[in-house]
Motif scaffolding. Sequence first.
Motif, mmCIF file in Angstrom:
data_model
loop_
_atom_site.group_PDB
_atom_site.id
_atom_site.type_symbol
_atom_site.label_atom_id
_atom_site.label_comp_id
_atom_site.label_asym_id
_atom_site.label_seq_id
_atom_site.Cartn_x
_atom_site.Cartn_y
_atom_site.Cartn_z
ATOM 1 N N GLU A 143 7.693 3.188 6.932
ATOM 2 C CA GLU A 143 8.120 4.585 6.993
ATOM 3 C C GLU A 143 9.064 4.930 5.836
ATOM 4 N N GLU A 144 9.963 4.009 5.492
ATOM 5 C CA GLU A 144 10.833 4.239 4.340
ATOM 6 C C GLU A 144 10.008 4.402 3.064
ATOM 7 N N LEU A 145 8.948 3.610 2.946
ATOM 8 C CA LEU A 145 8.065 3.714 1.788
ATOM 9 C C LEU A 145 7.381 5.075 1.756
ATOM 10 N N LEU A 146 6.922 5.553 2.893
ATOM 11 C CA LEU A 146 6.256 6.852 2.951
ATOM 12 C C LEU A 146 7.239 7.984 2.626
ATOM 13 N N CYS A 147 8.454 7.887 3.120
ATOM 14 C CA CYS A 147 9.466 8.905 2.802
ATOM 15 C C CYS A 147 9.745 8.938 1.305
ATOM 16 N N ALA A 148 9.872 7.742 0.704
ATOM 17 C CA ALA A 148 10.121 7.681 -0.738
ATOM 18 C C ALA A 148 8.928 8.219 -1.518
ATOM 19 N N ALA A 149 7.715 7.888 -1.061
ATOM 20 C CA ALA A 149 6.514 8.343 -1.756
ATOM 21 C C ALA A 149 6.332 9.850 -1.653
ATOM 22 N N ILE A 156 2.552 10.200 -2.349
ATOM 23 C CA ILE A 156 1.832 9.566 -3.448
ATOM 24 C C ILE A 156 1.526 8.124 -3.079
ATOM 25 N N GLY A 157 0.271 7.695 -3.209
ATOM 26 C CA GLY A 157 -0.046 6.306 -2.913
ATOM 27 C C GLY A 157 -1.511 5.984 -3.081
ATOM 28 N N ASP A 158 -1.780 4.683 -3.064
ATOM 29 C CA ASP A 158 -3.146 4.174 -3.156
ATOM 30 C C ASP A 158 -3.735 4.162 -1.747
ATOM 31 N N PHE A 198 -3.545 2.682 3.826
ATOM 32 C CA PHE A 198 -2.424 3.558 3.494
ATOM 33 C C PHE A 198 -2.720 5.001 3.885
ATOM 34 N N ASP A 199 -3.927 5.470 3.620
ATOM 35 C CA ASP A 199 -4.223 6.868 3.954
ATOM 36 C C ASP A 199 -4.206 7.102 5.463
ATOM 37 N N GLU A 200 -4.590 6.106 6.251
ATOM 38 C CA GLU A 200 -4.521 6.238 7.704
ATOM 39 C C GLU A 200 -3.072 6.276 8.176
ATOM 40 N N LEU A 216 -1.457 12.555 -2.363
ATOM 41 C CA LEU A 216 -1.844 12.518 -3.765
ATOM 42 C C LEU A 216 -2.314 11.100 -4.070
ATOM 43 N N ARG A 217 -3.607 10.950 -4.232
ATOM 44 C CA ARG A 217 -4.201 9.621 -4.345
ATOM 45 C C ARG A 217 -4.050 9.066 -5.768
ATOM 46 N N ILE A 218 -3.501 7.859 -5.830
ATOM 47 C CA ILE A 218 -3.452 7.126 -7.091
ATOM 48 C C ILE A 218 -4.027 5.739 -6.825
ATOM 49 N N ARG A 219 -4.372 5.050 -7.889
ATOM 50 C CA ARG A 219 -4.885 3.694 -7.755
ATOM 51 C C ARG A 219 -3.916 2.744 -8.442
ATOM 52 N N ILE A 220 -3.319 1.839 -7.674
ATOM 53 C CA ILE A 220 -2.395 0.870 -8.268
ATOM 54 C C ILE A 220 -3.201 -0.060 -9.162
#
Length: 259
Positions: A143-149, A156-158, A198-200, A216-220
Amino acid sequence: MRVLVTGASGRLGRAVLPHLRGDGFAVRAVSRHPREDSTVEWVAADLATGEGLSAAVAGVEAVLHLASSPARRTHEVDVLGTRRLVEAVGQAGVGHLVFVSIVGVDRVPFGYYRHKLAAEQVVTAGPVPWSILRATQFPEFLEELLCAAGRLGPVIGDPAVLAQPVDPADVAARLAGMLAAGPSYAVEEYGGPQVLRFDEAVRTWRAARRSHRPLLRIRIPGRLGRALRSGGLTTTATPTGTRTWADHLADTYGGTGRR
């Protein structure tokens, strides 16, 4: 059994202490600064310097090593500090050292994970009988990661990165069982009951918060991205924890939601 717990004031430590007390263990908890608590014996010790470690380990039968410093002084605390602890534990004649690590440290090319793997090697090469538990990520961390993203608006994430959140209380129960069983000389993995893309995770998190932020989809890129998308942070080991990501969201937001 008297157990010393390092990192006792951290997220996992706060779940471990009441669980161990409930299971009948006598608990001695370590922090870098003195604390007062009528239910737990607190001692001050510093892994980064070794100060207080000899006194902390005196008279205990097992050590549960949770302490870690992912943000700064990681090599000094996680690797050299673990070496100092192993030396102190060996000199005190303690019969069991349980070390908590992370699923994926041996296959995800990430700097912090290299330090955790090196700390594992310190434990396995040392003179103290040992057990190692690699756990997957806690839901609070996800959840912390999602808040930061999502701090700039969109999350923002893959979307294809895989995670397997495990509740700290489930890990605490597993660790209590390992302490009771004695040294296994094995590296065990322990994950949550569900593997999520991640999207789920974003979709269910947004629903719990009544949020309409887009993904916002990115690819790591590179080896790190490939490892994360191929399940480097997940495990097929059983048993698993029982509390799900949905349970965490329900406990956190209670159906009221927030943006």
